[in-house]
Design a protein around this motif. Structure first.
Motif, PDB file in Angstrom:
ATOM      1  N   PRO A 142       0.821  -1.210   0.030  1.00  0.00           N
ATOM      2  CA  PRO A 142       0.070   0.077  -0.156  1.00  0.00           C
ATOM      3  C   PRO A 142       0.869   1.356   0.020  1.00  0.00           C
ATOM      4  O   PRO A 142       1.849   1.313   0.505  1.00  0.00           O
ATOM      5  CB  PRO A 142      -0.772  -0.037   1.274  1.00  0.00           C
ATOM      6  N   ILE A 143       0.141   2.248  -0.642  1.00  0.00           N
ATOM      7  CA  ILE A 143       1.000   3.770  -0.607  1.00  0.00           C
ATOM      8  C   ILE A 143       0.215   4.460   0.643  1.00  0.00           C
ATOM      9  O   ILE A 143      -0.989   4.577   0.464  1.00  0.00           O
ATOM     10  CB  ILE A 143       0.738   4.397  -2.062  1.00  0.00           C
ATOM     11  N   PHE A 144       1.055   5.117   1.348  1.00  0.00           N
ATOM     12  CA  PHE A 144       0.418   6.035   2.228  1.00  0.00           C
ATOM     13  C   PHE A 144       0.504   7.717   2.145  1.00  0.00           C
ATOM     14  O   PHE A 144      -0.266   8.257   2.474  1.00  0.00           O
ATOM     15  CB  PHE A 144       1.282   5.621   3.675  1.00  0.00           C
ATOM     16  N   LYS A 145       1.367   8.068   1.129  1.00  0.00           N
ATOM     17  CA  LYS A 145       1.619   9.326   0.933  1.00  0.00           C
ATOM     18  C   LYS A 145       2.171   9.510  -0.410  1.00  0.00           C
ATOM     19  O   LYS A 145       3.126   8.873  -0.616  1.00  0.00           O
ATOM     20  CB  LYS A 145       2.365   9.998   2.136  1.00  0.00           C
ATOM     21  N   VAL A 146       1.954  10.561  -1.066  1.00  0.00           N
ATOM     22  CA  VAL A 146       2.766  11.152  -2.340  1.00  0.00           C
ATOM     23  C   VAL A 146       3.022  12.600  -1.913  1.00  0.00           C
ATOM     24  O   VAL A 146       2.425  13.186  -1.303  1.00  0.00           O
ATOM     25  CB  VAL A 146       1.658  11.018  -3.645  1.00  0.00           C
ATOM     26  N   LEU A 147       4.287  12.642  -2.301  1.00  0.00           N
ATOM     27  CA  LEU A 147       4.902  14.069  -2.232  1.00  0.00           C
ATOM     28  C   LEU A 147       5.223  14.763  -3.540  1.00  0.00           C
ATOM     29  O   LEU A 147       5.849  14.260  -4.416  1.00  0.00           O
ATOM     30  CB  LEU A 147       6.087  13.947  -1.310  1.00  0.00           C
ATOM     31  N   CYS A 148       4.914  16.105  -3.648  1.00  0.00           N
ATOM     32  CA  CYS A 148       5.193  16.757  -4.789  1.00  0.00           C
ATOM     33  C   CYS A 148       5.860  17.847  -4.793  1.00  0.00           C
ATOM     34  O   CYS A 148       5.647  18.718  -3.425  1.00  0.00           O
ATOM     35  CB  CYS A 148       3.851  17.090  -5.879  1.00  0.00           C
ATOM     36  N   LEU A 149       6.761  18.457  -5.555  1.00  0.00           N
ATOM     37  CA  LEU A 149       7.503  19.851  -5.322  1.00  0.00           C
ATOM     38  C   LEU A 149       7.197  20.716  -6.481  1.00  0.00           C
ATOM     39  O   LEU A 149       7.247  20.455  -7.658  1.00  0.00           O
ATOM     40  CB  LEU A 149       8.934  19.459  -5.264  1.00  0.00           C
ATOM     41  N   GLU A 150       6.769  21.966  -6.215  1.00  0.00           N
ATOM     42  CA  GLU A 150       6.269  23.159  -7.271  1.00  0.00           C
ATOM     43  C   GLU A 150       7.816  23.655  -7.523  1.00  0.00           C
ATOM     44  O   GLU A 150       8.673  23.855  -6.632  1.00  0.00           O
ATOM     45  CB  GLU A 150       5.659  23.972  -6.745  1.00  0.00           C
ATOM     46  N   THR A 151       8.056  24.000  -8.868  1.00  0.00           N
ATOM     47  CA  THR A 151       9.101  24.637  -9.103  1.00  0.00           C
ATOM     48  C   THR A 151       8.799  25.984  -9.989  1.00  0.00           C
ATOM     49  O   THR A 151       7.560  26.018 -10.385  1.00  0.00           O
ATOM     50  CB  THR A 151      10.337  23.721  -9.871  1.00  0.00           C
ATOM     51  N   ALA A 152       9.726  26.612 -10.390  1.00  0.00           N
ATOM     52  CA  ALA A 152       9.272  27.686 -11.259  1.00  0.00           C
ATOM     53  C   ALA A 152       8.612  27.389 -12.759  1.00  0.00           C
ATOM     54  O   ALA A 152       7.930  28.026 -13.096  1.00  0.00           O
ATOM     55  CB  ALA A 152      10.721  28.645 -11.660  1.00  0.00           C
ATOM     56  N   GLY A 153       9.065  26.208 -13.122  1.00  0.00           N
ATOM     57  CA  GLY A 153       8.567  25.633 -14.353  1.00  0.00           C
ATOM     58  C   GLY A 153       7.410  24.927 -14.254  1.00  0.00           C
ATOM     59  O   GLY A 153       6.810  24.683 -15.564  1.00  0.00           O
ATOM     60  N   THR A 154       6.749  24.719 -13.144  1.00  0.00           N
ATOM     61  CA  THR A 154       5.355  24.008 -13.079  1.00  0.00           C
ATOM     62  C   THR A 154       4.124  24.741 -13.058  1.00  0.00           C
ATOM     63  O   THR A 154       3.173  24.629 -13.340  1.00  0.00           O
ATOM     64  CB  THR A 154       5.606  22.949 -11.742  1.00  0.00           C
ATOM     65  N   GLY A 155       4.399  25.993 -12.686  1.00  0.00           N
ATOM     66  CA  GLY A 155       3.211  26.911 -12.952  1.00  0.00           C
ATOM     67  C   GLY A 155       2.261  26.406 -11.797  1.00  0.00           C
ATOM     68  O   GLY A 155       2.379  26.262 -10.811  1.00  0.00           O
ATOM     69  N   ASP A 156       0.883  26.520 -12.697  1.00  0.00           N
ATOM     70  CA  ASP A 156      -0.270  26.059 -11.774  1.00  0.00           C
ATOM     71  C   ASP A 156      -0.513  24.634 -11.890  1.00  0.00           C
ATOM     72  O   ASP A 156      -1.778  23.995 -11.629  1.00  0.00           O
ATOM     73  CB  ASP A 156      -1.482  26.847 -12.002  1.00  0.00           C
TER      74      ASP A 156
END
Length: 277
Positions: free
Chosen positions: A148-162
Motif C-alpha cells: 500500500p501507498i500511504f503518501k505522495v509528495l510533490c514539489l513545485e518549481t518555477a517551471g511547473t506553473g499552476d
C-alpha cells in the motif's frame, strides 16, 4: 495553559530540526527533561518511519510516533517499524495521480511503509534524499508501483506553473492536499491529517485533548495546533500557524522547541504547587 500537559505532539522538520536538518543539543536535553517530568513526547511528522528512526533514537523517543502526515502511526524500533494504524491511499487513483504529476514535472515521490519511490531523479528526489539521508527506490514504470501507498509528495518549481493546483482540482474528492513547506505538498487519503492521527492516538492512550500540546511550523500542523489544548507555533513558522497558535516560541535556529517544552514543564510544576480552591 488551562490544564496540565501530559503529552506533546512535536513536529520534526523546521521545528525539532533546524533548516539545515540539525538536531540541536538543547532540544535533545529538553525532551529528556519532559520524559523525566512524566510528559510523553510524540513525534508528529510528514517523514516516513525509516526517515524518523535516527532522530527518534537521538531524542530517546520509545513510544508511538505519527508519520507520513498522519497516514501511519506506530512504534519505531532500531531494526523495524511496527504499524499500529494506517490509512493507505486508493491504489488506482494514486496511480493516476502519480502519472499526471510526473507528466507535468512535479517529480512525485510515493511512500510505502518501508521505502520511498520515484520514477525519475529530480529536484524533489534530491531534496528528500538530502533531508532524510535515505535513498529512493527508482521504478522504471508505474507497473512497478508497490502498495500500500500511504503518501505522495510533490514539489513545485518555477517551471511547473499552476500544475499543482490543477492536480488538486482533479483529485479533490480522493485525496487531501496540504503544504509542509512553501513549495512542498503532502498528499494523503481524504480526511487524513496529523490532527486526526494524534486525536486517535491520545484517545487510545486515555489522554484528554486539553492535556495535549502541539508544536509546529507549517500548514500541515495547522489543524493539530488548533485542536490541541495548547497550540504552539515556532518563531520561524508561517503567519497562519502563528495566528492559530495559543503561543509563539523562539525559532528553530534558537532551539524554540526546547524553550516550548521547558515552558510546559515549568507550567505543569507551577500548577502542581497551586492549591485547589
Amino acid at each position: 495553559m488551562r490544564q496540565p500537559i501530559s503529552l506533546i505532539a512535536l513536529d520534526v522538520d523546521r521545528t525539532t530540526l533546524t533548516d539545515d536538518y540539525r538536531l540541536l543539543p538543547a532540544v535533545v536535553e529538553a525532551v529528556a527533561r519532559a520524559v523525566e517530568a512524566d510528559v510523553q513526547v510524540v513525534a508528529a511528522t510528514a517523514r516516513a518511519p525509516n526517515a524518523l528512526r535516527g532522530i527518534a533514537a537521538s531524542l530517546g523517543l520509545k513510544g508511538p510516533s505519527v508519520c507520513l502526515n498522519g497516514a501511519w502511526t506506530g512504534t519505531i524500533l532500531s531494526d523495524e517499524a511496527m504499524m499500529e494504524h494506517g490509512a493507505p491511499m486508493n491504489f488506482a487513483r494514486t496511480k493516476a495521480l502519480i502519472s499526471q504529476a510526473e507528466a507535468v514535472g512535479l517529480n512525485p515521490c510515493w511512500f510505502t511503509e518501508t521505502d520511498w519511490h520515484a520514477l525519475s531523479h529530480g529536484h524533489l528526489v534530491e531534496r528528500e534524499a538530502h533531508a532524510t539521508q535515505t535513498n529512493p527506490v527508482l521504478a522504471s514504470s508505474l507497473d512497478e508501483l508497490a502498495q500500500p501507498i500511504f503518501k505522495v509528495l510533490c514539489l513545485e518549481t518555477a517551471g511547473t506553473g499552476d500544475a499543482l493546483e490543477k492536480l488538486a482540482d482533479n483529485f479533490a474528492g480522493d485525496f487531501n492536499f496540504v503544504r509542509s513547506d512553501r513549495h512542498l505538498v503532502e498528499i494523503t487519503s481524504s480526511g487524513v491529517s496529523k490532527q486526526g492521527a494524534v486525536a486517535a492516538l491520545t484517545k487510545r492512550l486515555g489522554v484528554d485533548r486539553e492535556n495535549v500540546a502541539a508544536i509546529g511550523d507549517s500548514e500541515n500542523d495547522l489543524d493539530l495546533i488548533r485542536w490541541a489544548g495548547f497550540g504552539i507555533a515556532m518563531g520561524n513558522g508561517s503567519e497562519a500557524v502563528k495566528r492559530a497558535a495559543d503561543w509563539v516560541t523562539w525559532s528553530n535556529a534558537h532551539a524554540g522547541a526546547a524553550f516550548a517544552i521547558d515552558t510546559i514543564i515549568a507550567a505543569n510544576r507551577a500548577a502542581a504547587r497551586t492549591p485547589e480552591v
